[in-house]
Design an enzyme around this catalytic site. Sequence first.
Site, PDB file in Angstrom:
ATOM      1  N   CYS A 124      28.669   3.104 -31.800  1.00  0.00           N
ATOM      2  CA  CYS A 124      30.678   2.373 -33.309  1.00  0.00           C
ATOM      3  C   CYS A 124      30.313   3.372 -34.163  1.00  0.00           C
ATOM      4  O   CYS A 124      29.345   3.487 -34.830  1.00  0.00           O
ATOM      5  CB  CYS A 124      30.472   1.476 -33.551  1.00  0.00           C
ATOM      6  SG  CYS A 124      30.851  -0.390 -32.602  1.00  0.00           S
ATOM      7  N   SER A 132      36.380  13.731 -35.403  1.00  0.00           N
ATOM      8  CA  SER A 132      34.569  14.777 -35.465  1.00  0.00           C
ATOM      9  C   SER A 132      33.812  15.114 -36.874  1.00  0.00           C
ATOM     10  O   SER A 132      33.361  16.173 -36.814  1.00  0.00           O
ATOM     11  CB  SER A 132      35.794  16.463 -35.002  1.00  0.00           C
ATOM     12  OG  SER A 132      36.546  16.424 -34.471  1.00  0.00           O
ATOM     13  N   THR A 158      33.652   2.303 -26.975  1.00  0.00           N
ATOM     14  CA  THR A 158      33.622   1.871 -25.041  1.00  0.00           C
ATOM     15  C   THR A 158      33.131   0.555 -24.778  1.00  0.00           C
ATOM     16  O   THR A 158      32.019   0.447 -25.441  1.00  0.00           O
ATOM     17  CB  THR A 158      33.399   3.652 -24.532  1.00  0.00           C
ATOM     18  OG1 THR A 158      33.983   4.206 -24.680  1.00  0.00           O
ATOM     19  CG2 THR A 158      32.614   3.023 -22.575  1.00  0.00           C
ATOM     20  N   ASP A 239      23.233  14.791 -28.500  1.00  0.00           N
ATOM     21  CA  ASP A 239      21.984  16.146 -27.829  1.00  0.00           C
ATOM     22  C   ASP A 239      22.254  15.418 -26.639  1.00  0.00           C
ATOM     23  O   ASP A 239      21.940  15.754 -25.551  1.00  0.00           O
ATOM     24  CB  ASP A 239      20.965  17.094 -28.521  1.00  0.00           C
ATOM     25  CG  ASP A 239      20.837  17.429 -29.639  1.00  0.00           C
ATOM     26  OD1 ASP A 239      22.658  17.958 -30.067  1.00  0.00           O
ATOM     27  OD2 ASP A 239      20.459  17.927 -30.556  1.00  0.00           O
ATOM     28  N   GLN A 278      44.874  32.851   2.525  1.00  0.00           N
ATOM     29  CA  GLN A 278      43.444  32.860   1.429  1.00  0.00           C
ATOM     30  C   GLN A 278      43.912  32.802   0.055  1.00  0.00           C
ATOM     31  O   GLN A 278      43.130  32.656  -1.483  1.00  0.00           O
ATOM     32  CB  GLN A 278      43.938  34.452   0.419  1.00  0.00           C
ATOM     33  CG  GLN A 278      42.742  34.764   0.719  1.00  0.00           C
ATOM     34  CD  GLN A 278      42.583  37.091   0.591  1.00  0.00           C
ATOM     35  OE1 GLN A 278      43.820  37.461   0.051  1.00  0.00           O
ATOM     36  NE2 GLN A 278      41.796  36.699   1.487  1.00  0.00           N
ATOM     37  N   ARG A 310      14.166  20.942 -27.690  1.00  0.00           N
ATOM     38  CA  ARG A 310      15.347  20.832 -28.553  1.00  0.00           C
ATOM     39  C   ARG A 310      16.551  21.220 -27.675  1.00  0.00           C
ATOM     40  O   ARG A 310      16.157  22.347 -26.815  1.00  0.00           O
ATOM     41  CB  ARG A 310      15.409  21.608 -29.808  1.00  0.00           C
ATOM     42  CG  ARG A 310      16.569  20.889 -30.997  1.00  0.00           C
ATOM     43  CD  ARG A 310      17.154  21.004 -32.320  1.00  0.00           C
ATOM     44  NE  ARG A 310      18.036  20.995 -32.648  1.00  0.00           N
ATOM     45  CZ  ARG A 310      18.256  20.915 -34.128  1.00  0.00           C
ATOM     46  NH1 ARG A 310      17.894  21.069 -34.668  1.00  0.00           N
ATOM     47  NH2 ARG A 310      19.837  21.112 -34.308  1.00  0.00           N
ATOM     48  N   GLY A 338      49.837  20.409  -3.444  1.00  0.00           N
ATOM     49  CA  GLY A 338      51.251  20.561  -4.024  1.00  0.00           C
ATOM     50  C   GLY A 338      51.941  19.582  -3.742  1.00  0.00           C
ATOM     51  O   GLY A 338      51.338  18.259  -5.219  1.00  0.00           O
ATOM     52  N   GLU A 362      32.478  12.254 -26.871  1.00  0.00           N
ATOM     53  CA  GLU A 362      31.607  12.802 -27.066  1.00  0.00           C
ATOM     54  C   GLU A 362      31.809  13.883 -27.252  1.00  0.00           C
ATOM     55  O   GLU A 362      30.883  14.265 -27.645  1.00  0.00           O
ATOM     56  CB  GLU A 362      29.986  11.915 -25.832  1.00  0.00           C
ATOM     57  CG  GLU A 362      30.123  11.401 -26.372  1.00  0.00           C
ATOM     58  CD  GLU A 362      28.908  10.577 -25.386  1.00  0.00           C
ATOM     59  OE1 GLU A 362      27.797  10.986 -25.000  1.00  0.00           O
ATOM     60  OE2 GLU A 362      28.598  10.083 -24.013  1.00  0.00           O
ATOM     61  N   GLN A 366      36.442  21.826 -28.591  1.00  0.00           N
ATOM     62  CA  GLN A 366      36.270  22.516 -30.152  1.00  0.00           C
ATOM     63  C   GLN A 366      35.070  22.123 -30.585  1.00  0.00           C
ATOM     64  O   GLN A 366      34.193  22.886 -31.257  1.00  0.00           O
ATOM     65  CB  GLN A 366      37.450  22.265 -30.833  1.00  0.00           C
ATOM     66  CG  GLN A 366      38.817  23.173 -30.812  1.00  0.00           C
ATOM     67  CD  GLN A 366      39.515  22.574 -29.170  1.00  0.00           C
ATOM     68  OE1 GLN A 366      39.023  21.207 -28.290  1.00  0.00           O
ATOM     69  NE2 GLN A 366      39.872  22.775 -27.983  1.00  0.00           N
TER      70      GLN A 366
HETATM   71  N1  COS Z   1      20.107  17.141 -34.054  1.00  0.00           N
HETATM   72  C1  COS Z   1      19.427  16.927 -35.623  1.00  0.00           C
HETATM   73  N2  COS Z   1      20.081  17.049 -36.938  1.00  0.00           N
HETATM   74  C2  COS Z   1      21.241  17.868 -36.869  1.00  0.00           C
HETATM   75  C3  COS Z   1      21.183  17.927 -35.419  1.00  0.00           C
HETATM   76  C4  COS Z   1      21.193  18.061 -34.441  1.00  0.00           C
HETATM   77  N3  COS Z   1      21.907  17.885 -32.962  1.00  0.00           N
HETATM   78  N4  COS Z   1      23.159  18.729 -35.612  1.00  0.00           N
HETATM   79  C5  COS Z   1      23.018  18.924 -36.963  1.00  0.00           C
HETATM   80  N5  COS Z   1      21.789  18.360 -37.822  1.00  0.00           N
HETATM   81  C6  COS Z   1      21.270  18.419 -39.064  1.00  0.00           C
HETATM   82  C7  COS Z   1      21.472  19.288 -40.174  1.00  0.00           C
HETATM   83  O1  COS Z   1      20.227  19.767 -39.443  1.00  0.00           O
HETATM   84  C8  COS Z   1      21.828  18.921 -41.012  1.00  0.00           C
HETATM   85  O2  COS Z   1      20.836  18.634 -41.602  1.00  0.00           O
HETATM   86  P1  COS Z   1      20.483  18.459 -43.405  1.00  0.00           P
HETATM   87  O3  COS Z   1      20.889  17.197 -43.963  1.00  0.00           O
HETATM   88  O4  COS Z   1      19.703  18.172 -43.616  1.00  0.00           O
HETATM   89  O5  COS Z   1      20.847  19.984 -44.273  1.00  0.00           O
HETATM   90  C9  COS Z   1      22.751  18.146 -41.054  1.00  0.00           C
HETATM   91  O6  COS Z   1      22.471  16.958 -39.911  1.00  0.00           O
HETATM   92  C10 COS Z   1      24.577  18.282 -41.031  1.00  0.00           C
HETATM   93  O7  COS Z   1      24.593  19.121 -40.384  1.00  0.00           O
HETATM   94  P2  COS Z   1      25.638  20.393 -40.379  1.00  0.00           P
HETATM   95  O8  COS Z   1      26.067  20.562 -41.724  1.00  0.00           O
HETATM   96  O9  COS Z   1      26.150  21.511 -39.241  1.00  0.00           O
HETATM   97  O10 COS Z   1      26.995  19.115 -40.347  1.00  0.00           O
HETATM   98  P3  COS Z   1      28.617  18.929 -40.052  1.00  0.00           P
HETATM   99  O11 COS Z   1      29.239  17.919 -40.740  1.00  0.00           O
HETATM  100  O12 COS Z   1      29.169  20.668 -40.262  1.00  0.00           O
HETATM  101  O13 COS Z   1      29.043  18.499 -38.708  1.00  0.00           O
HETATM  102  C11 COS Z   1      29.489  18.526 -36.467  1.00  0.00           C
HETATM  103  C12 COS Z   1      28.660  18.981 -37.733  1.00  0.00           C
HETATM  104  C13 COS Z   1      31.343  18.821 -36.651  1.00  0.00           C
HETATM  105  C14 COS Z   1      29.036  18.778 -35.568  1.00  0.00           C
HETATM  106  C15 COS Z   1      29.295  17.198 -35.899  1.00  0.00           C
HETATM  107  O14 COS Z   1      29.607  16.443 -37.029  1.00  0.00           O
HETATM  108  C16 COS Z   1      29.662  16.343 -34.350  1.00  0.00           C
HETATM  109  O15 COS Z   1      28.968  16.631 -33.529  1.00  0.00           O
HETATM  110  N6  COS Z   1      30.672  15.661 -34.187  1.00  0.00           N
HETATM  111  C17 COS Z   1      31.346  15.648 -33.443  1.00  0.00           C
HETATM  112  C18 COS Z   1      31.153  14.185 -33.148  1.00  0.00           C
HETATM  113  C19 COS Z   1      31.745  13.726 -32.200  1.00  0.00           C
HETATM  114  O16 COS Z   1      30.707  14.259 -31.205  1.00  0.00           O
HETATM  115  N7  COS Z   1      32.754  12.055 -31.875  1.00  0.00           N
HETATM  116  C20 COS Z   1      32.330  11.442 -30.717  1.00  0.00           C
HETATM  117  C21 COS Z   1      32.097  10.434 -30.857  1.00  0.00           C
HETATM  118  S1  COS Z   1      30.871   9.228 -30.463  1.00  0.00           S
HETATM  119  S2  COS Z   1      31.513   9.077 -28.939  1.00  0.00           S
END
Ligand code: COS
Length: 390
Positions: A124, A132, A158, A239, A278, A310, A338, A362, A366
Amino acid sequence: MVDFTLTDEQKNMREMAHEFAEKEIRPVAWEYDRDGTWPQDIIEKAWELGLMNSHLPSEYGGPGLGYLDGAVIEEEMAWGCSGISTSLSCNGLATAPIALAASEELKREYLGRLSEAPLLASFCLTEPDAGSDVSGMKTTATRKGDKWVINGSKCFITNGEYANYYTVYAKTDKEAGHRGISCFIVPRDAGVVVDKHEDKMGQRASNTATITFPEVEIPLNHLVGEENKGFKIAMMTLDRTRPGVAAMAVGVARAAMEFAVEYSKQRVQFGVPIAMHQGIQFIIADMATKVHLARLATWNSAVLLDQGKRNTLESSHAKRFAADIAMEVTTDAVQVYGGYGFIKEYPVEKLMRDAKILQLYEGTAQIQRLVIARETLLPRRAEEPVEAAA
Ligand code: COS
């Protein structure tokens, strides 16, 4: 050495997963899609065979398989039906934060549960105003005596209607942005309310619900990892799970390609099967290349995890590419059919509807590009070791 050969165990597992998808999922997939049927029977059978919870560590009763193993299974399941495979694989998303950061006590209880019975857990994170932009969440967790009180609502969850427990993200410090989010385990019987069952365009056999936590009290020890470290746990979780979504996208694209290949050999126009034209051959060739490359990217992102490395960049490469090609390949499969492709009696329109969500959940296509751009502009981060979030 770079080697894309699966081991004999992995080949056997793929065969077993494929057989399951062919015999148990495919025969009901179009009917379950039409009626939005919850696939409880399939969940129970998959659990019995060890085709669920692949990453659950063996010390907690799980199969303890690797990420590449999981990707191989997920491709086959999604080849059967990606709605059903989304329901089958969602425990991986809900339990990754627990495996990453929870106390031993919580791991024993909540990972253990899933190995003892075919139970489900939900992740959740998303809220109506925080998709996002994870940091925009409004759900709060407040300490009250020996309890945490969770208050708020999560959407697009889900398996939400059927989950035994929830991995929930909430603000523990409203002023601290992403550094004020914590992760908790909330058992369903703590007072969780299931508000809304979504009626979706595709993946209709999976369950998607709105879940509300109205002043739900949980024990203090149900905090996962350290307080205010939840954002990192969520990112590290994604990740680990995006390779699985990519694998499902490969499965959907492969299914669409196979249908298009078969149909193009049977359908006769201008006196020959359309596969002889083709124009159709080039469509099929592009499908094959896309499926092949998406699988390589997916396996690469999974193998890095198995090596303890990583994979943020590779995970986003795989998720964005595989989801985008799944959309393209399924759309082209409709094109090969078609006018028949547009009719529900034929199999490919379901695949096109199913593929769309792969570009959304996930992390949207974008958001993946945002991660890829950041990791490319600041490649230093890709070299960082995988640190424990808590
Ligand atoms: N692994 C470990 N740490 C991470 C990381 C990763 N993959 N990505 C970011 N971080 C850490 C950064 O290092 C940073 O750490 P500090 O607080 O020490 O500086 C912190 O997290 C914030 O990172 P960042 O500045 O990149 O965060 P943003 O707010 O800009 O967000 C995005 C980044 C937009 C990429 C993130 O919010 C995201 O993935 N959003 C989508 C969420 C999603 O997938 N939702 C779907 C629902 S889940 S089914």
